[in-house]
Design a protein around this motif. Structure first.
Motif, mmCIF file in Angstrom:
data_model
loop_
_atom_site.group_PDB
_atom_site.id
_atom_site.type_symbol
_atom_site.label_atom_id
_atom_site.label_comp_id
_atom_site.label_asym_id
_atom_site.label_seq_id
_atom_site.Cartn_x
_atom_site.Cartn_y
_atom_site.Cartn_z
ATOM 1 N N ALA A 190 7.716 -12.648 1.478
ATOM 2 C CA ALA A 190 8.853 -13.624 1.926
ATOM 3 C C ALA A 190 9.987 -13.497 1.083
ATOM 4 N N GLY A 191 11.110 -13.820 1.552
ATOM 5 C CA GLY A 191 12.294 -13.651 0.897
ATOM 6 C C GLY A 191 13.242 -14.211 1.348
ATOM 7 N N ILE A 192 14.665 -14.409 0.633
ATOM 8 C CA ILE A 192 15.831 -14.998 0.990
ATOM 9 C C ILE A 192 16.807 -14.099 0.731
ATOM 10 N N ASP A 193 17.895 -13.833 1.754
ATOM 11 C CA ASP A 193 19.119 -13.197 1.742
ATOM 12 C C ASP A 193 20.539 -13.915 2.003
ATOM 13 N N TYR A 194 21.331 -13.465 1.173
ATOM 14 C CA TYR A 194 22.606 -14.232 1.312
ATOM 15 C C TYR A 194 23.758 -13.137 1.494
ATOM 16 N N ALA A 195 24.437 -13.224 2.423
ATOM 17 C CA ALA A 195 25.624 -12.530 2.941
ATOM 18 C C ALA A 195 26.876 -12.797 2.023
ATOM 19 N N LEU A 196 26.999 -11.949 1.262
ATOM 20 C CA LEU A 196 28.392 -12.284 0.211
ATOM 21 C C LEU A 196 29.617 -11.830 1.001
ATOM 22 N N THR A 197 29.389 -10.894 1.841
ATOM 23 C CA THR A 197 30.736 -10.747 2.891
ATOM 24 C C THR A 197 29.975 -9.972 4.009
ATOM 25 N N ASP A 198 30.893 -9.560 5.050
ATOM 26 C CA ASP A 198 30.366 -9.057 6.312
ATOM 27 C C ASP A 198 29.613 -7.816 6.165
ATOM 28 N N LYS A 199 29.722 -7.096 4.993
ATOM 29 C CA LYS A 199 28.809 -5.963 4.718
ATOM 30 C C LYS A 199 27.932 -5.847 3.549
ATOM 31 N N LEU A 200 28.029 -6.714 2.746
ATOM 32 C CA LEU A 200 27.018 -6.819 1.513
ATOM 33 C C LEU A 200 26.302 -8.117 1.560
ATOM 34 N N SER A 201 24.955 -7.999 1.280
ATOM 35 C CA SER A 201 24.178 -9.158 0.903
ATOM 36 C C SER A 201 23.207 -8.920 -0.140
ATOM 37 N N LEU A 202 22.974 -9.907 -0.989
ATOM 38 C CA LEU A 202 21.872 -10.046 -2.014
ATOM 39 C C LEU A 202 20.815 -10.790 -1.646
ATOM 40 N N GLY A 203 19.483 -10.495 -2.324
ATOM 41 C CA GLY A 203 18.282 -11.059 -1.960
ATOM 42 C C GLY A 203 17.344 -11.172 -2.878
ATOM 43 N N VAL A 204 16.345 -12.153 -2.816
ATOM 44 C CA VAL A 204 15.263 -12.156 -3.669
ATOM 45 C C VAL A 204 13.913 -12.074 -2.790
ATOM 46 N N ASP A 205 13.149 -11.081 -3.306
ATOM 47 C CA ASP A 205 11.917 -10.805 -2.511
ATOM 48 C C ASP A 205 10.791 -10.772 -3.273
ATOM 49 N N TYR A 206 9.581 -11.318 -2.626
ATOM 50 C CA TYR A 206 8.371 -11.495 -3.185
ATOM 51 C C TYR A 206 7.202 -11.015 -2.254
ATOM 52 N N THR A 207 6.623 -9.863 -2.746
ATOM 53 C CA THR A 207 5.752 -9.023 -1.975
ATOM 54 C C THR A 207 4.281 -8.980 -2.485
ATOM 55 N N HIS A 208 3.261 -9.375 -1.730
ATOM 56 C CA HIS A 208 1.755 -8.937 -2.276
ATOM 57 C C HIS A 208 1.231 -7.815 -1.533
ATOM 58 N N ILE A 209 0.671 -6.828 -2.245
ATOM 59 C CA ILE A 209 0.534 -5.631 -1.738
ATOM 60 C C ILE A 209 -1.170 -5.353 -2.222
ATOM 61 N N ASP A 210 -1.904 -5.236 -1.292
ATOM 62 C CA ASP A 210 -3.354 -4.826 -1.522
ATOM 63 C C ASP A 210 -3.570 -3.213 -0.984
ATOM 64 N N LEU A 211 -3.662 -2.383 -1.808
ATOM 65 C CA LEU A 211 -3.968 -1.020 -1.600
ATOM 66 C C LEU A 211 -5.501 -0.760 -1.340
ATOM 67 N N GLY A 212 -6.416 -1.767 -1.318
ATOM 68 C CA GLY A 212 -7.755 -1.405 -0.809
ATOM 69 C C GLY A 212 -8.528 -0.631 -1.924
ATOM 70 N N SER A 213 -9.695 -0.328 -1.397
ATOM 71 C CA SER A 213 -10.548 0.402 -2.426
ATOM 72 C C SER A 213 -10.802 1.754 -1.757
ATOM 73 N N LYS A 214 -11.263 2.779 -2.866
ATOM 74 C CA LYS A 214 -11.168 4.105 -2.157
ATOM 75 C C LYS A 214 -12.245 4.884 -3.256
ATOM 76 N N THR A 215 -13.205 5.572 -2.778
ATOM 77 C CA THR A 215 -14.378 6.084 -3.519
ATOM 78 C C THR A 215 -13.908 7.534 -3.790
ATOM 79 N N SER A 216 -13.719 8.167 -5.025
ATOM 80 C CA SER A 216 -13.655 9.597 -5.433
ATOM 81 C C SER A 216 -14.526 10.139 -6.395
ATOM 82 N N THR A 217 -14.778 11.347 -6.285
ATOM 83 C CA THR A 217 -15.857 12.158 -7.257
ATOM 84 C C THR A 217 -14.972 12.724 -8.166
#
Length: 217
Positions: A190-217
């Motif tokens: 989730a996150g929040i963006d703020y449009a400073l101008t009609d062309k430029l925005s700034l934001g804060v973003d939080y992401t949870h990523i699960d890359l799962g499991s993998k078996t290797s030899t």
């Protein structure tokens, strides 16, 4: 240690908080919707930088015995685990469309991280070392948001993939085991963006990523 006998299971999870800056294409800007002075519709591209926390677990699952540090424990009961917090940064591109106050879109991103940690065997006098790292990851997500004029609050979810590396070094036998694999998983956030101008925005973003499991030899 006999590295050639090892079959390893890797599990990687990331939590990322970033500051982002995006520039919207002037050609894609449209007239504001009714009741608003800003329309979030259009294409955009930008960069982001922040902090990522990564967890990697690597376990020797070879039966009947084994372990990264010692052969005296049952397989699957001992492994390598670390949690490291480090810098993360990258680029993103996306497109979205505003309908009334709702904003729907999609975004793709690529991010490099400095997540890396080495631990030393607790079984004295062994000095074996294990190193885990998450070099970079990519996401392709859908986004749904609600606009309060120039403020956009959104949630997102979709695909995530990343390169996870592992290196085990037997300093007695002078043998090294190294594995770099691409892991597939999911991203939510989730996150929040703020449009400073009609062309430029700034934001804060939080992401949870699960890359799962993998078996290797």
């Amino acid at each position: 240690m006999g590295w050639e006998k090892y079959v390893n299971k890797f599990l990687a999870v990331l939590t990322v908080a970033v500051l982002s800056s995006s520039v919207a294409s002037a050609a894609d800007m449209v007239a504001p919707i009714a009741g608003s002075t800003y329309d979030w519709s259009g294409f955009y591209a930008g960069a982001h930088i922040g902090v990522a926390n990564g967890d990697i677990t690597a376990t020797d699952v070879t039966q009947p015995s084994g372990g990264f540090f010692t052969d005296l424990v049952p397989a699957g009961t001992e492994g390598f685990h670390f949690s490291d917090t480090n810098i993360a940064g990258g680029v993103h591109v996306g497109a979205q469309y505003q309908w009334n106050e709702f904003v729907l879109g999609g975004e793709a991103s690529w991010t490099a991280t400095g997540i890396r940690k080495t631990i030393v065997s607790p079984y004295f006098p062994d000095s074996d070392t294990e190193t885990g790292r998450i070099q970079h990851y990519a996401t392709v997500v859908g986004r749904i948001g609600y606009a309060f004029d120039r403020v956009l609050i959104y949630a997102k979810g979709g695909y995530a993939g990343g390169e996870v590396g592992f290196k085990a070094r037997d300093n007695d036998a002078l043998v090294t085991y190294e594995q770099n694999d691409w892991h597939n998983g999911y991203a939510i956030g989730a996150g929040i963006d703020y449009a400073l101008t009609d062309k430029l925005s700034l934001g804060v973003d939080y992401t949870h990523i699960d890359l799962g499991s993998k078996t290797s030899t």
